[in-house]
Design an enzyme around this catalytic site. Structure first.
Site, PDB file in Angstrom:
ATOM      1  N   SER A 155      26.075  33.857  48.650  1.00  0.00           N
ATOM      2  CA  SER A 155      27.219  34.672  48.229  1.00  0.00           C
ATOM      3  C   SER A 155      28.341  33.871  47.584  1.00  0.00           C
ATOM      4  O   SER A 155      29.161  34.445  46.870  1.00  0.00           O
ATOM      5  CB  SER A 155      27.788  35.437  49.426  1.00  0.00           C
ATOM      6  OG  SER A 155      28.203  34.530  50.423  1.00  0.00           O
ATOM      7  N   HIS A 203      34.715  34.744  52.640  1.00  0.00           N
ATOM      8  CA  HIS A 203      34.671  34.207  51.277  1.00  0.00           C
ATOM      9  C   HIS A 203      36.032  33.862  50.695  1.00  0.00           C
ATOM     10  O   HIS A 203      37.002  34.583  50.923  1.00  0.00           O
ATOM     11  CB  HIS A 203      33.959  35.214  50.366  1.00  0.00           C
ATOM     12  CG  HIS A 203      32.585  35.563  50.838  1.00  0.00           C
ATOM     13  ND1 HIS A 203      32.298  36.722  51.521  1.00  0.00           N
ATOM     14  CD2 HIS A 203      31.425  34.880  50.761  1.00  0.00           C
ATOM     15  CE1 HIS A 203      31.009  36.748  51.836  1.00  0.00           C
ATOM     16  NE2 HIS A 203      30.455  35.634  51.391  1.00  0.00           N
ATOM     17  N   ASP A 227      37.965  37.766  51.880  1.00  0.00           N
ATOM     18  CA  ASP A 227      37.540  38.528  53.056  1.00  0.00           C
ATOM     19  C   ASP A 227      37.377  37.539  54.210  1.00  0.00           C
ATOM     20  O   ASP A 227      37.827  36.391  54.120  1.00  0.00           O
ATOM     21  CB  ASP A 227      36.278  39.381  52.771  1.00  0.00           C
ATOM     22  CG  ASP A 227      35.039  38.552  52.425  1.00  0.00           C
ATOM     23  OD1 ASP A 227      35.016  37.348  52.758  1.00  0.00           O
ATOM     24  OD2 ASP A 227      34.100  39.117  51.832  1.00  0.00           O
TER      25      ASP A 227
END
Ligand code: NAG
Length: 351
Positions: A38, A329, A326
């Site tokens: 990610s 991340h 978040d």
């Protein structure tokens, strides 16, 4: 005389700097080609039935048009900034994003999949793309590139491109420490070596497929991710996880050096991101951050993927004041800082 030459060269550098801004003009890097999780995904999970997604608001709210692409950030990510710094496009598209074609991918592409790891079993946890499958997509890309550019030009692009690898956190965070399977069969040390073996084979395969300039990225300070901090009553970083990241980084660094020696004509580098991220976390005000403990999204403690949604009233107004977007991340601004640091250190020799 020496002094005036010196002044002349300072003036010249200032002029060049003004002319080119922060960009590094380069013809030697035709494309940025990305593998990983990610941290460098730009939407490859969008068509998959998985919870590891971010193609909805408020993700992407600071991108042009506020578009949620599948990047796990409020805006651009490190590989976008790296592409731009090499004089290429400002966004590196996801290979499975149907709004792009091979003409777009020819100058940069990401095969990364949020939630994946070196270990096949890590990808299975959230039904995302395992690393071996990212390589299969890369082979498909090579075939399409040869059709587009001709075999010779395609081989040159593959040879001169910079390969960015960013993966590994999930093997520990959502696999080894979260599920019983791997931890029952491997000690932590054994598991690390198992992952290093996979990383080795993966990079040898990339080399065999034509890659030469390869950056193997290290782990972030995992213990300081907002979601991991929730394990501590005072929300301090969990040192055990940071120690693990530093230790695994040393193994990745040795691996990069070993492969560089073994693979003739290769330039394999290790990109440490731990220390730059840690400097931000320890001296937030130096970088203009007001909060490095919580993500901007929601309470910033648990929200990630579907838990980070547009109607959460707690979501911060200005993500550039936050190191994390978040609970897992980085914000666009931290992505930029890390990318900038990589350009000045590990990637400098590719400029
Ligand atoms: C991961 O899965 C692929 C596809 O089944 C297989 O070829 C590969 O050997 C597996 N990797 C490991 C380390 O087990």
């Amino acid at each position: 005389m020496a002094l005036s030459l010196y002044h002349h060269s300072i003036l010249l550098s200032c002029f060049l700097l003004l002319k080119t801004g922060v960009h590094v003009e380069s013809k030697r890097v035709p494309a940025i080609i990305v593998f990983g999780d990610s941290t460098v995904d730009a939407g490859n999970n969008n068509p998959l039935p998985t919870i590891s997604k971010s193609n909805f608001a408020p993700y992407g709210r600071d991108l042009e048009g506020g578009k949620a692409t599948g990047r796990f950030s409020n805006g651009r990510i490190a590989t976008d900034f790296i592409s731009e710094a090499f004089g290429n496009k400002p966004l590196v598209p996801a290979y499975l994003d149907s709004s792009y074609g091979i003409e777009d991918f020819a100058t940069g592409v990401t095969f990364a999949s949020a939630g994946t790891g070196f270990d096949n079993k890590t990808a299975a946890v959230t039904s995302v793309i395992p690393l071996w499958k990212e390589v299969e997509y890369f082979k498909d890309y090579k075939t399409r590139l040869a059709t587009l550019l001709g075999r010779k030009a395609a081989a040159e692009t593959i040879r001169d491109a910079v390969y960015i690898i960013s993966i590994g956190t999930n093997d520990f965070a959502i696999n080894y420490f979260a599920l019983p399977d791997r931890s029952l069969h491997f000690t932590l040390e054994e598991y690390e070596n198992f992952l290093i073996g996979i990383a080795n084979n993966f990079m040898v395969e990339l080399y065999r497929l034509g890659a030469r300039k390869i950056s193997l990225g290290g782990l972030p300070p995992i213990g300081c991710l907002p979601i991991i901090r929730t394990l501590d009553p005072g929300h301090a970083c969990i040192e055990e996880f940071n120690t693990l990241a530093r230790k695994f980084d040393l193994k990745l660094k040795s691996l990069a050096a070993k492969l560089r020696g073994e693979l003739q004509g290769s330039k394999v580098v290790f990109s440490n991101i731990y220390y730059q991220a840690m400097d931000v976390i320890q001296k937030p005000s130096l970088y203009g951050f007001e909060n490095v403990k919580n993500g901007c999204c929601g309470s910033g403690r648990f929200e990630v993927s579907y838990l980070c949604h547009r109607s959460n009233p707690l979501t911060c107004k200005d993500a550039s004041k936050y190191a994390f977007w978040d609970s897992v991340h980085p914000s666009e601004k931290l992505h930029f800082i890390v990318a900038n640091n990589m350009m000045k250190t590990s990637l400098a020799e590719f400029v």
